[in-house]
Design a protein around this motif. Structure first.
Motif, PDB file in Angstrom:
ATOM      1  N   VAL A   1     -13.444 -35.929  32.828  1.00  0.00           N
ATOM      2  CA  VAL A   1     -12.595 -35.652  34.001  1.00  0.00           C
ATOM      3  C   VAL A   1     -11.210 -35.219  33.521  1.00  0.00           C
ATOM      4  CG1 VAL A   1     -11.427 -36.695  35.980  1.00  0.00           C
ATOM      5  CG2 VAL A   1     -13.841 -37.182  35.591  1.00  0.00           C
ATOM      6  N   THR A   2     -10.667 -35.954  32.552  1.00  0.00           N
ATOM      7  CA  THR A   2      -9.337 -35.610  32.036  1.00  0.00           C
ATOM      8  C   THR A   2      -9.380 -34.245  31.353  1.00  0.00           C
ATOM      9  OG1 THR A   2      -8.888 -37.956  31.748  1.00  0.00           O
ATOM     10  CG2 THR A   2      -7.433 -36.443  30.586  1.00  0.00           C
ATOM     11  N   ALA A   3     -10.391 -34.018  30.538  1.00  0.00           N
ATOM     12  CA  ALA A   3     -10.498 -32.719  29.851  1.00  0.00           C
ATOM     13  C   ALA A   3     -10.630 -31.582  30.859  1.00  0.00           C
ATOM     14  CB  ALA A   3     -11.690 -32.721  28.900  1.00  0.00           C
ATOM     15  N   SER A   4     -11.281 -31.855  31.991  1.00  0.00           N
ATOM     16  CA  SER A   4     -11.541 -30.785  32.966  1.00  0.00           C
ATOM     17  C   SER A   4     -10.261 -30.277  33.635  1.00  0.00           C
ATOM     18  CB  SER A   4     -12.530 -31.257  34.041  1.00  0.00           C
ATOM     19  OG  SER A   4     -11.879 -31.984  35.066  1.00  0.00           O
TER      20      SER A   4
ATOM     21  N   ILE B   1      -8.961 -38.956  25.380  1.00  0.00           N
ATOM     22  CA  ILE B   1      -9.389 -40.134  24.604  1.00  0.00           C
ATOM     23  C   ILE B   1      -8.756 -41.407  25.177  1.00  0.00           C
ATOM     24  CG2 ILE B   1      -9.224 -41.261  22.313  1.00  0.00           C
ATOM     25  CD1 ILE B   1     -11.274 -39.022  22.264  1.00  0.00           C
ATOM     26  N   VAL B   2      -7.497 -41.323  25.558  1.00  0.00           N
ATOM     27  CA  VAL B   2      -6.815 -42.500  26.125  1.00  0.00           C
ATOM     28  C   VAL B   2      -7.493 -42.913  27.445  1.00  0.00           C
ATOM     29  CG1 VAL B   2      -4.637 -43.331  27.111  1.00  0.00           C
ATOM     30  CG2 VAL B   2      -4.631 -42.086  24.943  1.00  0.00           C
TER      31      VAL B   2
ATOM     32  N   ALA C   1     -16.812 -40.267  18.487  1.00  0.00           N
ATOM     33  CA  ALA C   1     -17.661 -39.106  18.166  1.00  0.00           C
ATOM     34  C   ALA C   1     -18.259 -38.519  19.447  1.00  0.00           C
ATOM     35  CB  ALA C   1     -18.764 -39.515  17.208  1.00  0.00           C
ATOM     36  N   GLY C   2     -18.838 -39.383  20.277  1.00  0.00           N
ATOM     37  CA  GLY C   2     -19.432 -38.911  21.527  1.00  0.00           C
ATOM     38  C   GLY C   2     -18.382 -38.335  22.464  1.00  0.00           C
ATOM     39  N   TRP C   3     -17.264 -39.054  22.594  1.00  0.00           N
ATOM     40  CA  TRP C   3     -16.201 -38.552  23.475  1.00  0.00           C
ATOM     41  C   TRP C   3     -15.753 -37.169  23.012  1.00  0.00           C
ATOM     42  CZ3 TRP C   3     -13.011 -43.713  22.965  1.00  0.00           C
ATOM     43  CH2 TRP C   3     -13.587 -44.691  23.793  1.00  0.00           C
ATOM     44  N   ALA C   4     -15.564 -37.024  21.704  1.00  0.00           N
ATOM     45  CA  ALA C   4     -15.085 -35.739  21.174  1.00  0.00           C
ATOM     46  C   ALA C   4     -16.083 -34.629  21.497  1.00  0.00           C
ATOM     47  CB  ALA C   4     -14.878 -35.842  19.664  1.00  0.00           C
TER      48      ALA C   4
ATOM     49  N   HIS D   1     -17.429 -25.013  28.868  1.00  0.00           N
ATOM     50  CA  HIS D   1     -17.913 -24.506  30.168  1.00  0.00           C
ATOM     51  C   HIS D   1     -17.098 -25.182  31.244  1.00  0.00           C
ATOM     52  CE1 HIS D   1     -21.521 -22.984  28.226  1.00  0.00           C
ATOM     53  NE2 HIS D   1     -21.689 -24.156  27.665  1.00  0.00           N
ATOM     54  N   ASN D   2     -15.789 -25.038  31.211  1.00  0.00           N
ATOM     55  CA  ASN D   2     -14.993 -25.911  32.079  1.00  0.00           C
ATOM     56  C   ASN D   2     -15.049 -25.548  33.563  1.00  0.00           C
ATOM     57  OD1 ASN D   2     -13.199 -28.177  32.323  1.00  0.00           O
ATOM     58  ND2 ASN D   2     -11.696 -26.693  33.031  1.00  0.00           N
ATOM     59  N   ALA D   3     -15.113 -26.612  34.362  1.00  0.00           N
ATOM     60  CA  ALA D   3     -14.843 -26.523  35.808  1.00  0.00           C
ATOM     61  C   ALA D   3     -14.146 -27.828  36.149  1.00  0.00           C
ATOM     62  CB  ALA D   3     -16.144 -26.407  36.591  1.00  0.00           C
ATOM     63  N   LEU D   4     -13.098 -27.757  36.932  1.00  0.00           N
ATOM     64  CA  LEU D   4     -12.380 -28.974  37.313  1.00  0.00           C
ATOM     65  C   LEU D   4     -13.349 -29.959  37.974  1.00  0.00           C
ATOM     66  CD1 LEU D   4      -9.574 -30.394  37.788  1.00  0.00           C
ATOM     67  CD2 LEU D   4      -9.632 -29.343  40.060  1.00  0.00           C
ATOM     68  N   ILE D   5     -13.341 -31.208  37.494  1.00  0.00           N
ATOM     69  CA  ILE D   5     -14.212 -32.227  38.112  1.00  0.00           C
ATOM     70  C   ILE D   5     -13.432 -32.899  39.239  1.00  0.00           C
ATOM     71  CG2 ILE D   5     -15.497 -34.374  37.735  1.00  0.00           C
ATOM     72  CD1 ILE D   5     -15.871 -33.481  34.807  1.00  0.00           C
ATOM     73  N   ARG D   6     -13.874 -32.669  40.435  1.00  0.00           N
ATOM     74  CA  ARG D   6     -13.155 -33.195  41.596  1.00  0.00           C
ATOM     75  C   ARG D   6     -14.169 -33.389  42.711  1.00  0.00           C
ATOM     76  NH1 ARG D   6     -11.867 -34.446  46.600  1.00  0.00           N
ATOM     77  NH2 ARG D   6      -9.686 -34.219  47.173  1.00  0.00           N
ATOM     78  N   PRO D   7     -14.801 -34.583  42.758  1.00  0.00           N
ATOM     79  CA  PRO D   7     -15.825 -34.799  43.786  1.00  0.00           C
ATOM     80  C   PRO D   7     -15.213 -35.030  45.169  1.00  0.00           C
ATOM     81  CG  PRO D   7     -15.561 -36.755  42.426  1.00  0.00           C
ATOM     82  CD  PRO D   7     -14.593 -35.737  41.895  1.00  0.00           C
ATOM     83  N   ALA D   8     -16.065 -35.188  46.150  1.00  0.00           N
ATOM     84  CA  ALA D   8     -15.601 -35.456  47.515  1.00  0.00           C
ATOM     85  C   ALA D   8     -15.860 -36.925  47.852  1.00  0.00           C
ATOM     86  CB  ALA D   8     -16.367 -34.561  48.488  1.00  0.00           C
ATOM     87  N   ALA D   9     -15.145 -37.436  48.845  1.00  0.00           N
ATOM     88  CA  ALA D   9     -15.334 -38.828  49.269  1.00  0.00           C
ATOM     89  C   ALA D   9     -15.958 -38.878  50.653  1.00  0.00           C
ATOM     90  CB  ALA D   9     -13.990 -39.550  49.283  1.00  0.00           C
ATOM     91  N   ASN D  10     -16.708 -39.943  50.913  1.00  0.00           N
ATOM     92  CA  ASN D  10     -17.233 -40.203  52.246  1.00  0.00           C
ATOM     93  C   ASN D  10     -16.183 -41.027  52.982  1.00  0.00           C
ATOM     94  OD1 ASN D  10     -19.243 -40.463  54.312  1.00  0.00           O
ATOM     95  ND2 ASN D  10     -19.581 -42.559  53.585  1.00  0.00           N
TER      96      ASN D  10
END
Ligand code: COA
Length: 377
Positions: free
Chosen positions: A198-201, A210-211, A339-342, A351-360
């Motif tokens: 989410v932060t990377a996006s 990482i933080v 390692a996995g986070w990296a 393949h970036n797209a901003l991660i921004r879901p919707a709420a109910n």
């Protein structure tokens, strides 16, 4: 009123939140592969560094590449003086996860990511320096020693144990920790990895991602479960006390740490591997007692709830048998999961797209505004 909360996918369970070519978790209810290789094969035959290379660079290294890569990691173990000063200032009572979160944030100020072409070098730097940061802080506050973090240890597992204990580790301990680091290295869209993505996006920097991940891993429902699992095991003086105590805890709807999983439905494939290593590490009657208690808990949890141990449960026992202090259990998870986070940060950026879901929405319908002098309590 708006409709009641949609609970069908509580905590985003079963929601596919993106594509990834890094890892498959729990296909057919079990099984774990990193870039197509099973964790059974990787943990039995590889050094942790082969696996980190696989995750970050997509393929297993040749012997020549591995040697070069390990030499590079060895050269990146230094801690900048501004960071050692801060580590000495953070109180000994701080949780080491807070120390790591702070240290990575500071490293991001001292060695910032100027552009994304630096990302694999930053991943290597963090893999190499996180054990150094953790153990420098720990040894300074618990033994009063300023340790030299530039050592000749070839592997990260040996390096970690060497810095912690101040002596060259036994081969069995190195092998067990190596396997543990491999098992902890990657796990698809788990909470901390998702936080990193989410932060990377947002196209933020590597350190910020990482933080975010470290802060997310800290909780007992995620990485903190290995520390909580040891607290659980230690509640029982002997195996004979397990049945009564555990049944009471379950009747009180207590969450038993180190059991259950969001994705695996049948078993956690990492658990038998780390259990095997925990068993190998038993060298005292006390350790045998702890292992027996752990097995009694495992049997009863299956009998009562059909819940199986996850990786954290027997990791707690294995770490205890290697003389690792409990507050360092989750930070060791960080040393591996970087390692996995990296790999995920790199993939997200690719393949970036901003991660921004919707709420109910479950709040009130639109209301007339009331000025402050007209509001009643
Ligand atoms: N101890 C006791 N009951 C548990 C349990 C555990 N460890 N894990 C799940 N359950 C029960 C819940 O109480 C719930 O029962 P209910 O339906 O009667 O209320 C049911 O199983 C579903 O649990 P839930 O917490 O909703 O599942 P989840 O998919 O959201 O949670 C975990 C997955 C991992 C968070 C959960 O199993 C857990 O909290 N485990 C302990 C922490 C842990 O070990 N975390 C490390 C994971 S690798």
């Amino acid at each position: 009123m708006a409709p009641a909360s949609n609970n069908e996918h509580h905590g985003l369970a079963d929601i596919v939140a993106g594509n990834s070519s890094i890892c498959t978790v729990g296909k057919a209810g079990k099984g774990l592969n990193y870039r197509g290789y099973s964790i059974e094969d990787l943990s039995a035959h590889c050094r942790f560094e082969e696996v980190t290379f696989l995750l970050i660079h997509n393929e297993l290294p040749t012997q020549a590449t591995l040697t070069q890569y390990q030499n590079k990691l060895k050269s990146l173990r230094n801690i900048p003086p501004a960071l050692t000063t801060v580590l000495e200032t953070i109180p000994p009572t701080a949780h080491p996860m807070d120390v790591l979160r702070t240290a990575h944030s500071l490293l991001g100020c001292l060695e910032p990511e100027i552009d994304f072409s630096q990302q694999t070098n930053i991943a290597d730097r963090l893999l190499a320096s996180t054990p150094a940061i953790l153990m420098y802080w720990y040894r300074y506050h618990h033994t009063g020693k300023r340790i030299n973090t530039n050592t000749d240890d070839e592997t990260l597992a040996g390096y970690l144990l060497h810095l912690l204990h101040g002596t060259v580790p036994e081969p069995l301990h190195q092998q067990a920790l190596n396997a543990s680091l491999i098992l902890y290295a990657e796990h698809e869209f788990n909470a901390s990895t998702f936080a990193a993505r989410v932060t990377a996006s947002t196209l933020s920097d590597f350190y910020s991602a990482i933080v975010s991940a470290i802060g997310t891993l800290r909780g007992p429902l995620h990485g903190g479960a290995n520390e909580a699992a040891m607290a659980l095991i230690q509640r029982f003086p002997t195996g004979n006390n397990v049945e009564q105590g555990l049944k009471k805890a379950l009747a009180n709807k207590e969450k038993i740490m180190g059991f259950g999983h969001r994705v695996y439905k049948i078993a956690d494939p990492r658990s038998p591997i780390i259990k095997h290593w925990a068993k190998q590490l038993i060298s005292t009657p006390e350790a045998q007692g702890i292992f027996d208690i752990a097995q009694r808990i495992e049997t009863l949890m299956w009998q009562e709830k059909k819940l199986f141990p996850n990786l954290d449960f027997y990791s707690a026992a294995a770490y205890r048998f290697m003389g690792i202090p409990v507050p360092l259990y989750t930070p060791l998870f960080v040393c591996s999961r970087i390692a996995g986070w990296a790999a995920h940060i790199i993939e997200q950026r690719h393949h970036n797209a901003l991660i921004r879901p919707a709420a109910n929405y479950t709040g009130p319908d639109q209301r007339h505004f009331v000025s402050i002098d007209q509001r009643t309590p």
